[in-house]
Design an enzyme around this catalytic site. Sequence first.
Site, PDB file in Angstrom:
ATOM      1  N   PHE A  14       7.627   7.938   0.152  1.00 26.87           N
ATOM      2  CA  PHE A  14       7.546   9.371   0.474  1.00 26.87           C
ATOM      3  C   PHE A  14       6.230   9.692   1.187  1.00 26.87           C
ATOM      4  O   PHE A  14       6.212  10.086   2.365  1.00 26.87           O
ATOM      5  CB  PHE A  14       7.723  10.148  -0.844  1.00 26.87           C
ATOM      6  CG  PHE A  14       7.366  11.603  -0.801  1.00 26.87           C
ATOM      7  CD1 PHE A  14       7.781  12.421   0.239  1.00 26.87           C
ATOM      8  CD2 PHE A  14       6.632  12.177  -1.849  1.00 26.87           C
ATOM      9  CE1 PHE A  14       7.463  13.770   0.253  1.00 26.87           C
ATOM     10  CE2 PHE A  14       6.321  13.521  -1.843  1.00 26.87           C
ATOM     11  CZ  PHE A  14       6.726  14.323  -0.787  1.00 26.87           C
ATOM     12  N   ASP A  34       5.222  -2.737   2.895  1.00 28.31           N
ATOM     13  CA  ASP A  34       5.990  -2.233   1.742  1.00 28.31           C
ATOM     14  C   ASP A  34       6.852  -3.372   1.215  1.00 28.31           C
ATOM     15  O   ASP A  34       7.375  -4.162   2.001  1.00 28.31           O
ATOM     16  CB  ASP A  34       6.894  -1.059   2.194  1.00 28.31           C
ATOM     17  CG  ASP A  34       7.215  -0.112   1.055  1.00 28.31           C
ATOM     18  OD1 ASP A  34       7.818  -0.578   0.068  1.00 28.31           O
ATOM     19  OD2 ASP A  34       6.877   1.085   1.155  1.00 28.31           O
ATOM     20  N   ASP A  59       4.692  -7.712  -0.569  1.00 25.65           N
ATOM     21  CA  ASP A  59       4.251  -7.154  -1.846  1.00 25.65           C
ATOM     22  C   ASP A  59       2.732  -7.323  -1.943  1.00 25.65           C
ATOM     23  O   ASP A  59       2.238  -8.454  -1.998  1.00 25.65           O
ATOM     24  CB  ASP A  59       4.968  -7.920  -2.971  1.00 25.65           C
ATOM     25  CG  ASP A  59       4.622  -7.384  -4.354  1.00 25.65           C
ATOM     26  OD1 ASP A  59       3.613  -6.642  -4.484  1.00 25.65           O
ATOM     27  OD2 ASP A  59       5.352  -7.710  -5.299  1.00 25.65           O
ATOM     28  N   TYR A  65      -2.724 -10.505   4.014  1.00 28.97           N
ATOM     29  CA  TYR A  65      -3.446 -10.776   5.253  1.00 28.97           C
ATOM     30  C   TYR A  65      -2.676 -10.221   6.451  1.00 28.97           C
ATOM     31  O   TYR A  65      -1.466 -10.357   6.539  1.00 28.97           O
ATOM     32  CB  TYR A  65      -3.716 -12.270   5.462  1.00 28.97           C
ATOM     33  CG  TYR A  65      -4.751 -12.452   6.544  1.00 28.97           C
ATOM     34  CD1 TYR A  65      -6.096 -12.173   6.297  1.00 28.97           C
ATOM     35  CD2 TYR A  65      -4.373 -12.799   7.841  1.00 28.97           C
ATOM     36  CE1 TYR A  65      -7.043 -12.255   7.297  1.00 28.97           C
ATOM     37  CE2 TYR A  65      -5.331 -12.894   8.852  1.00 28.97           C
ATOM     38  CZ  TYR A  65      -6.657 -12.619   8.571  1.00 28.97           C
ATOM     39  OH  TYR A  65      -7.596 -12.688   9.562  1.00 28.97           O
ATOM     40  N   LYS A  94       0.922  -4.157 -11.875  1.00 34.44           N
ATOM     41  CA  LYS A  94       0.420  -5.169 -10.931  1.00 34.44           C
ATOM     42  C   LYS A  94      -0.071  -4.557  -9.621  1.00 34.44           C
ATOM     43  O   LYS A  94      -1.105  -4.951  -9.096  1.00 34.44           O
ATOM     44  CB  LYS A  94       1.511  -6.209 -10.653  1.00 34.44           C
ATOM     45  CG  LYS A  94       1.614  -7.240 -11.774  1.00 34.44           C
ATOM     46  CD  LYS A  94       2.829  -8.121 -11.643  1.00 34.44           C
ATOM     47  CE  LYS A  94       2.666  -9.174 -10.591  1.00 34.44           C
ATOM     48  NZ  LYS A  94       3.834 -10.096 -10.582  1.00 34.44           N
ATOM     49  N   GLY A 105     -10.517  -6.922  -1.306  1.00 36.47           N
ATOM     50  CA  GLY A 105     -11.009  -8.170  -0.696  1.00 36.47           C
ATOM     51  C   GLY A 105     -10.702  -8.201   0.792  1.00 36.47           C
ATOM     52  O   GLY A 105     -11.546  -8.566   1.619  1.00 36.47           O
ATOM     53  N   TYR A 148       1.266   3.422 -15.656  1.00 34.10           N
ATOM     54  CA  TYR A 148       0.877   4.067 -14.402  1.00 34.10           C
ATOM     55  C   TYR A 148      -0.551   4.616 -14.512  1.00 34.10           C
ATOM     56  O   TYR A 148      -1.410   4.321 -13.680  1.00 34.10           O
ATOM     57  CB  TYR A 148       1.852   5.195 -14.102  1.00 34.10           C
ATOM     58  CG  TYR A 148       1.634   5.917 -12.800  1.00 34.10           C
ATOM     59  CD1 TYR A 148       1.803   5.275 -11.577  1.00 34.10           C
ATOM     60  CD2 TYR A 148       1.291   7.273 -12.783  1.00 34.10           C
ATOM     61  CE1 TYR A 148       1.631   5.952 -10.377  1.00 34.10           C
ATOM     62  CE2 TYR A 148       1.131   7.962 -11.590  1.00 34.10           C
ATOM     63  CZ  TYR A 148       1.301   7.301 -10.390  1.00 34.10           C
ATOM     64  OH  TYR A 148       1.137   7.975  -9.207  1.00 34.10           O
ATOM     65  N   TYR A 162     -16.470  -1.962  -6.061  1.00 31.93           N
ATOM     66  CA  TYR A 162     -16.620  -2.545  -4.710  1.00 31.93           C
ATOM     67  C   TYR A 162     -17.544  -1.672  -3.859  1.00 31.93           C
ATOM     68  O   TYR A 162     -18.305  -2.175  -3.036  1.00 31.93           O
ATOM     69  CB  TYR A 162     -15.252  -2.708  -4.028  1.00 31.93           C
ATOM     70  CG  TYR A 162     -14.648  -4.065  -4.279  1.00 31.93           C
ATOM     71  CD1 TYR A 162     -14.150  -4.410  -5.528  1.00 31.93           C
ATOM     72  CD2 TYR A 162     -14.587  -5.024  -3.266  1.00 31.93           C
ATOM     73  CE1 TYR A 162     -13.600  -5.652  -5.769  1.00 31.93           C
ATOM     74  CE2 TYR A 162     -14.050  -6.276  -3.501  1.00 31.93           C
ATOM     75  CZ  TYR A 162     -13.551  -6.587  -4.753  1.00 31.93           C
ATOM     76  OH  TYR A 162     -13.025  -7.830  -4.977  1.00 31.93           O
ATOM     77  N   THR A 178       3.367  16.620  -5.655  1.00 28.01           N
ATOM     78  CA  THR A 178       3.608  16.899  -4.236  1.00 28.01           C
ATOM     79  C   THR A 178       5.105  16.796  -3.973  1.00 28.01           C
ATOM     80  O   THR A 178       5.789  15.992  -4.608  1.00 28.01           O
ATOM     81  CB  THR A 178       2.840  15.890  -3.373  1.00 28.01           C
ATOM     82  OG1 THR A 178       1.447  16.024  -3.673  1.00 28.01           O
ATOM     83  CG2 THR A 178       3.040  16.132  -1.878  1.00 28.01           C
TER      84      THR A 178
END
Length: 324
Positions: A14, A34, A59, A65, A94, A105, A148, A162, A178
Amino acid sequence: MSRKRVLITGAAGFLGSHLCDRFIKEGFDVVGMDNLITGDLKNIEHLFRLKEFEFYHHDVSKFVYVPGQIDYILHFASPASPIDYLKIPIQTLKVGSLGIHNLLGFARVKNARILIASTSEVYGDPTVHPQTEDYWGNVNPIGPRGVYDEAKRFQEAITMAYHTYHHLETRIVRIFNTYGPRMRLNDGRVLPAFIGQALRGEDLTVFGDGSQTRSFCYVDDLIEGIYRLLFSDYAYPVNIGNPQEITIREFGEEIIKLTGTNQKLITHPLPQDDPKQRRPDISKAIEILGWQPKISRAEGLKYTYDYFRSLPPEELNKTAHRFA
Ligand code: UDP
């Protein structure tokens, strides 16, 4: 000046698909990524003929990369509705942990600025109202929403780490409820649920007594806020949402009026840990980004209803219910 290239994860979702449209419109080259677990290629089908657009079916929880220059990364890959993260809790964890680690990274390798999609869910069932960015939240880590909420909280923590330790350019948007075209009709969220029910001639299912509140932001307003945040120099979280608050019962009544359905509101049990109230304090967005929402709920709901109405009937009938 050479063209800038942006990687958008969750591109077929979305929000991801609306971001792809916006960045294409602004003259960027866009790489969409995606895994299509909750995303739908229909949302970005119109972009495939453009030379400015590429798509990776990948995924992000696995090594990421993309060859060539990448100037910006927007991490929007994640299941994002309670029904989704109940169905796929491990993938939800995950993508918010392994996925963000891979992308941070990757951002370092490319020397890219990264913006991550966080959420009002980091505030859990809030005891501070409206929610300001300095509120730490009230989250149940082992409840159904924990997969979540905690993934998103971890995502913020690792992004700040980072930023602090690697001096990476990072941005964090906390997105409140939203809505708009391309929401999945069967994602279980209240707006597609109510509109889908009205269109199918079913009663509208209010969970609990309907006194819980939400504050709904139209997608174009949200995308504008995100765009401004990316190009700001502010690395701390910023709430983006519409502070107009409404109870779910009143919201159901608005949908009945909008759709002209003869159906009524019926009640179902309230899901566990369902936040009782939610409204963003957007003072920071106003001050730092000069942003605030422009589209009223009446206007936004009309555009959204027109979208759902234009879908083929078989789409409408596919709708899954949370309580089925
Ligand atoms: N809700 C509802 N009926 C539905 C779906 C949701 O009453 O068919 C309620 C839900 O319990 C919550 C609110 O609407 O209080 C918003 O739910 P949603 O899943 O859209 O998002 P949340 O803000 O809870 O993540």
